[in-house]
Design a protein around this motif. Sequence first.
Motif, PDB file in Angstrom:
ATOM      1  N   GLY A  85     -11.897  10.125 -10.236  1.00 44.70           N
ATOM      2  CA  GLY A  85     -12.402   9.756  -8.920  1.00 44.70           C
ATOM      3  C   GLY A  85     -12.374   8.251  -8.719  1.00 44.70           C
ATOM      4  O   GLY A  85     -12.112   7.760  -7.616  1.00 44.70           O
ATOM      5  N   ALA A  86     -12.610   7.522  -9.791  1.00 45.73           N
ATOM      6  CA  ALA A  86     -12.594   6.064  -9.702  1.00 45.73           C
ATOM      7  C   ALA A  86     -11.205   5.569  -9.315  1.00 45.73           C
ATOM      8  O   ALA A  86     -11.068   4.649  -8.505  1.00 45.73           O
ATOM      9  N   ALA A  87     -10.195   6.188  -9.903  1.00 50.13           N
ATOM     10  CA  ALA A  87      -8.817   5.784  -9.585  1.00 50.13           C
ATOM     11  C   ALA A  87      -8.514   6.051  -8.112  1.00 50.13           C
ATOM     12  O   ALA A  87      -7.948   5.199  -7.418  1.00 50.13           O
ATOM     13  N   VAL A  88      -8.935   7.223  -7.634  1.00 47.78           N
ATOM     14  CA  VAL A  88      -8.714   7.553  -6.226  1.00 47.78           C
ATOM     15  C   VAL A  88      -9.465   6.571  -5.336  1.00 47.78           C
ATOM     16  O   VAL A  88      -8.932   6.107  -4.323  1.00 47.78           O
ATOM     17  N   SER A  89     -10.676   6.243  -5.742  1.00 49.46           N
ATOM     18  CA  SER A  89     -11.467   5.300  -4.963  1.00 49.46           C
ATOM     19  C   SER A  89     -10.738   3.969  -4.809  1.00 49.46           C
ATOM     20  O   SER A  89     -10.748   3.350  -3.739  1.00 49.46           O
ATOM     21  N   LYS A  90     -10.075   3.537  -5.878  1.00 49.03           N
ATOM     22  CA  LYS A  90      -9.336   2.278  -5.793  1.00 49.03           C
ATOM     23  C   LYS A  90      -8.140   2.404  -4.847  1.00 49.03           C
ATOM     24  O   LYS A  90      -7.857   1.493  -4.062  1.00 49.03           O
ATOM     25  N   HIS A  91      -7.464   3.536  -4.907  1.00 49.33           N
ATOM     26  CA  HIS A  91      -6.355   3.758  -3.976  1.00 49.33           C
ATOM     27  C   HIS A  91      -6.853   3.709  -2.530  1.00 49.33           C
ATOM     28  O   HIS A  91      -6.232   3.109  -1.656  1.00 49.33           O
ATOM     29  N   LEU A  92      -8.001   4.338  -2.316  1.00 46.73           N
ATOM     30  CA  LEU A  92      -8.566   4.335  -0.969  1.00 46.73           C
ATOM     31  C   LEU A  92      -8.887   2.920  -0.513  1.00 46.73           C
ATOM     32  O   LEU A  92      -8.654   2.568   0.650  1.00 46.73           O
ATOM     33  N   SER A  93      -9.367   2.098  -1.429  1.00 51.78           N
ATOM     34  CA  SER A  93      -9.720   0.736  -1.017  1.00 51.78           C
ATOM     35  C   SER A  93      -8.465  -0.086  -0.693  1.00 51.78           C
ATOM     36  O   SER A  93      -8.488  -0.953   0.180  1.00 51.78           O
ATOM     37  N   VAL A  94      -7.363   0.208  -1.397  1.00 53.32           N
ATOM     38  CA  VAL A  94      -6.106  -0.482  -1.076  1.00 53.32           C
ATOM     39  C   VAL A  94      -5.631  -0.068   0.319  1.00 53.32           C
ATOM     40  O   VAL A  94      -5.228  -0.910   1.131  1.00 53.32           O
ATOM     41  N   LEU A  95      -5.713   1.212   0.602  1.00 54.29           N
ATOM     42  CA  LEU A  95      -5.294   1.708   1.920  1.00 54.29           C
ATOM     43  C   LEU A  95      -6.186   1.146   3.023  1.00 54.29           C
ATOM     44  O   LEU A  95      -5.720   0.805   4.116  1.00 54.29           O
ATOM     45  N   ALA A 149       0.832  -1.206   0.000  1.00 51.36           N
ATOM     46  CA  ALA A 149       0.000   0.000   0.000  1.00 51.36           C
ATOM     47  C   ALA A 149       0.865   1.254   0.000  1.00 51.36           C
ATOM     48  O   ALA A 149       0.554   2.241  -0.660  1.00 51.36           O
ATOM     49  N   LEU A 150       1.976   1.206   0.726  1.00 52.31           N
ATOM     50  CA  LEU A 150       2.841   2.384   0.851  1.00 52.31           C
ATOM     51  C   LEU A 150       3.737   2.587  -0.360  1.00 52.31           C
ATOM     52  O   LEU A 150       4.427   3.605  -0.463  1.00 52.31           O
ATOM     53  N   SER A 151       3.756   1.628  -1.273  1.00 52.80           N
ATOM     54  CA  SER A 151       4.687   1.724  -2.399  1.00 52.80           C
ATOM     55  C   SER A 151       4.220   2.681  -3.495  1.00 52.80           C
ATOM     56  O   SER A 151       4.975   3.004  -4.399  1.00 52.80           O
ATOM     57  N   ASP A 152       2.982   3.127  -3.406  1.00 50.08           N
ATOM     58  CA  ASP A 152       2.482   4.052  -4.424  1.00 50.08           C
ATOM     59  C   ASP A 152       2.482   5.492  -3.915  1.00 50.08           C
ATOM     60  O   ASP A 152       2.003   5.770  -2.807  1.00 50.08           O
ATOM     61  N   PRO A 153       3.023   6.421  -4.722  1.00 51.77           N
ATOM     62  CA  PRO A 153       3.149   7.814  -4.288  1.00 51.77           C
ATOM     63  C   PRO A 153       1.818   8.507  -4.006  1.00 51.77           C
ATOM     64  O   PRO A 153       1.725   9.317  -3.078  1.00 51.77           O
ATOM     65  N   ILE A 154       0.810   8.199  -4.805  1.00 50.05           N
ATOM     66  CA  ILE A 154      -0.504   8.809  -4.558  1.00 50.05           C
ATOM     67  C   ILE A 154      -1.044   8.350  -3.211  1.00 50.05           C
ATOM     68  O   ILE A 154      -1.545   9.143  -2.410  1.00 50.05           O
ATOM     69  N   ARG A 155      -0.898   7.058  -2.931  1.00 49.26           N
ATOM     70  CA  ARG A 155      -1.404   6.554  -1.654  1.00 49.26           C
ATOM     71  C   ARG A 155      -0.644   7.171  -0.482  1.00 49.26           C
ATOM     72  O   ARG A 155      -1.230   7.516   0.552  1.00 49.26           O
ATOM     73  N   ARG A 156       0.668   7.335  -0.640  1.00 48.77           N
ATOM     74  CA  ARG A 156       1.426   7.971   0.446  1.00 48.77           C
ATOM     75  C   ARG A 156       0.961   9.405   0.657  1.00 48.77           C
ATOM     76  O   ARG A 156       0.833   9.876   1.787  1.00 48.77           O
ATOM     77  N   GLU A 157       0.686  10.076  -0.461  1.00 48.90           N
ATOM     78  CA  GLU A 157       0.250  11.469  -0.320  1.00 48.90           C
ATOM     79  C   GLU A 157      -1.128  11.549   0.324  1.00 48.90           C
ATOM     80  O   GLU A 157      -1.406  12.462   1.105  1.00 48.90           O
TER      81      GLU A 157
END
Lengths: 89, 89
Positions: free
Chosen positions: A40-50, A9-17
């Motif tokens: 927004g869909a892409a962000v939603s997926k990042h949120l689900s990974v986090l 989860a931490l390996s992606d820069p957007i997720r870290r931000e």
Amino acid sequence: MGLQNTMKALSDPIRREILGMLKGGRLSAGEIGEHFPVSGAAVSKHLSVLKEADLIRDTREGKFIYYELNASVLEEVMLWLTGLKGEGK
Amino acid sequence: MGLQNTMKALSDPIRREILGMLKGGRLSAGEIGEHFPVSGAAVSKHLSVLKEADLIRDTREGKFIYYELNASVLEEVMLWLTGLKGEGK
DNA sequence: TCCTTATTTAACTCTTTGGTTAAATATAGA
DNA sequence: TCTATATTTAACCAAAGAGTTAAATAAGGA
């Protein structure tokens, strides 16, 4: 979950931000999304990974879903890192 | 280099385990490879990712190439993590 | 109920990643 | 020089990642 989920989860820069943004307090999915040049869909997926990694928690409040940081999970990472640095050789 | 390279390198379990092994001292590529159920070529690629991130250093000694841990790079990760935990809200 | 807003899920595409085997490179030793 | 050993590099493949647009879901308000 475990260290693997967390590190992935931490390996992606957007997720870290996203985590950095949540340090300042809870934010809705929309508010988070505004800060990134992706859909927004892409962000939603990042949120689900986090969320899967338990790094964030969500609460629905009417039309909005608010996300907040759960920094306690980072403890395990810190432990692993200090283990690597300390008790050397 | 930078945090992104480091985090990406740390996101793979084999690479993390390699770092753990090197905590005990330098090891040759072959010695490292013996501990994993993948080909030497695969291990070699993992080593090159770690090296790219400056998490390990290599020295050729005759027929062998020895790898050693460079834990100093982890400092940046620690800082990022503590920043996330502390100074909250 | 109908419409709008907030967000997620589905389906799809493209790129990256991690693995394989085979070939190349480097070095030691007979 | 020839051969064996240690390791990397090349070429390839399948699975995972991150993005897109469109459809589905959830809730509030006219």
